[in-house]
Design a protein around this motif. Structure first.
Motif, PDB file in Angstrom:
ATOM      1  N   TYR A  49     -30.481  29.092  10.219  1.00  0.00           N
ATOM      2  CA  TYR A  49     -31.143  30.388  10.312  1.00  0.00           C
ATOM      3  C   TYR A  49     -32.410  30.381  11.177  1.00  0.00           C
ATOM      4  O   TYR A  49     -32.998  31.446  11.427  1.00  0.00           O
ATOM      5  CB  TYR A  49     -31.514  30.903   8.910  1.00  0.00           C
ATOM      6  N   ASP A 247     -36.801  36.137   3.478  1.00  0.00           N
ATOM      7  CA  ASP A 247     -36.374  34.804   3.895  1.00  0.00           C
ATOM      8  C   ASP A 247     -36.345  33.842   2.718  1.00  0.00           C
ATOM      9  O   ASP A 247     -35.525  32.923   2.678  1.00  0.00           O
ATOM     10  CB  ASP A 247     -37.315  34.259   4.978  1.00  0.00           C
ATOM     11  N   LYS A 250     -33.275  34.368   0.887  1.00  0.00           N
ATOM     12  CA  LYS A 250     -32.185  33.789   1.674  1.00  0.00           C
ATOM     13  C   LYS A 250     -32.069  32.287   1.418  1.00  0.00           C
ATOM     14  O   LYS A 250     -30.973  31.746   1.299  1.00  0.00           O
ATOM     15  CB  LYS A 250     -32.416  34.074   3.159  1.00  0.00           C
ATOM     16  N   TYR A 254     -29.026  30.268  -0.248  1.00  0.00           N
ATOM     17  CA  TYR A 254     -28.417  29.150   0.476  1.00  0.00           C
ATOM     18  C   TYR A 254     -28.279  27.933  -0.449  1.00  0.00           C
ATOM     19  O   TYR A 254     -27.279  27.208  -0.389  1.00  0.00           O
ATOM     20  CB  TYR A 254     -29.251  28.799   1.699  1.00  0.00           C
TER      21      TYR A 254
END
Length: 311
Positions: A49, A247, A250, A254
Motif C-alpha cells: 500500500y 490507514d 487498513k 491487513y
C-alpha cells in the motif's frame, strides 16, 4: 484574469495532489512476542500500500499504561494496539480510547528447559515444584505472559494443594519489565540468554512462539508441552485506537487478512477458535468491526490450509 484563475486553480490542484500523496506512517504498538511476525506483516503492508509503519514493541500491560498516559497528556497515542491478551485492549475500549477488541490470533504457554534435564509433560509439575529447580516467568500485570503463568500456578494448586504459594514464591520474574528483569545484549534471544548464557534459571514458562525463537538460537534447548490439566491458551487482542486514521484501520484489516494470518501462522501462532467483537463505539468502531467481519468471513470462506514454517 481567466488565465490567472486557471493558473491558481492548476497550482492548487497540484499542491492538493502532493499533500494527498504524502501518507503518514501508522504507529503500531505491539506485544514483544509479536515483534518479528508483525514486523514482517508491516513490511508486506508497506510494500503493498505504500504506507509506512512505525512499530513499538514491549510488554502489553506496560504499553496499555503508556497509551493511557499519552492520551492523558498529549490527547493522542499510537494508532493500532496488538496485545498478547484481550484484557489490556478491552480496558482501552471500555474507557473510550479504542475500537472493539478482536481476538486476531492465539498462542499458548510451554516450558522451555535448559539442556541436560530429563523432562516430559508427565513429570513437568514435579519439576516446577522441585526446590532445586529455578523457574523463570514474565512479570504479572506488566506482561500477560506473567498473568498466564499465574493461571498455570492456580491450576497446579487444584492438582496439588499448596502449589500456588510454592510456585508464586519461587518464580523468577526475569522478563516483562520487573526490576529483576534481565537485559540481554542486542540481538540475543531473551531465554537463550537466561537459560544458556547466564544460566540464571533452569526452566522458563514462555509462549510457544518465543520458545521456537529460542530453540532457533540454541538448538539444545527443549520445548515441553504443558499437560492438559495445566495447558493455558493465550488469546491476542487487536484494537484501533481513538483518533486513528483510515490507514490505521487498513493495517488492522491487513493483519486479519489471509495474507497477514499466513505470516502469523508461520511464526507458530494458531488461528483463534472464535472472535469477540463487542459493540462498537462511534463510527470508527463500527467501520472497523465491519471490516473485521468481512476479513474473517473471507478467511473462513477460503479455508486455506497454511503450513507452519520455521521461525
Amino acid at each position: 484574469m481567466k488565465k490567472y484563475l486557471f493558473a491558481v486553480s492548476l497550482i492548487t490542484g497540484i499542491v492538493s495532489a502532493t499533500l494527498a500523496s504524502k501518507v503518514q506512517a501508522v504507529t503500531l504498538y505491539n506485544a514483544g512476542s509479536l515483534r518479528n511476525a508483525l514486523g514482517e506483516i508491516s513490511n508486506n503492508f508497506t510494500q503493498t500500500y505504500g504506507i509506512g509503519v512505525t512499530q513499538v514493541s514491549g510488554p502489553s500491560g506496560s504499553l496499555r499504561a503508556r497509551i493511557e498516559q499519552e492520551f492523558s497528556s498529549l490527547g493522542a497515542s499510537a494508532d493500532v494496539f496488538a496485545s498478547a491478551d484481550i484484557g489490556n485492549p478491552q480496558k482501552l475500549f471500555e474507557s473510550g480510547l479504542g475500537s472493539p477488541v478482536v481476538n486476531f490470533i492465539d498462542n499458548r504457554l510451554v516450558a522451555l528447559v535448559k539442556p541436560g534435564l530429563s523432562v516430559t509433560s508427565d513429570n513437568l509439575l514435579d519439576l516446577f515444584l522441585d526446590p532445586n529447580i529455578r523457574l523463570a516467568t514474565s512479570t504479572p500485570i506488566l506482561d500477560p505472559s506473567g498473568d498466564y503463568a499465574q493461571e498455570i500456578f492456580q491450576k497446579a494448586d487444584s492438582i496439588k494443594p499448596g502449589s500456588f504459594q510454592i510456585l508464586d514464591s519461587k518464580a523468577l520474574r526475569l522478563v516483562g519489565g520487573a526490576p529483576t528483569s534481565v537485559t540481554p545484549p542486542a540481538g540475543v534471544d531473551n531465554f537463550k540468554y537466561i537459560l544458556v548464557d547466564e544460566r540464571s534459571a533452569d526452566v522458563g514458562l514462555v509462549y510457544y512462539t518465543s520458545a521456537l525463537a529460542s530453540v532457533a538460537a540454541a538448538s539444545d534447548l527443549q520445548i515441553v508441552e504443558l499437560p492438559n490439566n495445566l495447558a493455558t491458551e493465550a488469546k491476542y487482542g487487536l484494537s484501533v485506537l481513538k483518533g486513528a486514521s483510515v490507514d490505521s484501520e487498513k493495517l488492522a484489516q491487513y493483519i486479519l487478512s489471509p495474507e497477514g494470518q499466513q505470516v502469523l501462522l508461520k511464526y507458530g501462532f494458531t488461528s483463534p477458535q472464535y472472535t469477540s467483537v463487542p459493540e462498537g463505539q462511534g463510527v470508527v468502531g463500527m467501520v472497523f468491526a465491519l471490516g473485521v467481519a468481512f476479513a474473517l468471513q473471507k478467511k473462513l470462506a477460503q479455508k486455506q490450509q497454511v503450513k507452519v514454517g520455521d521461525v
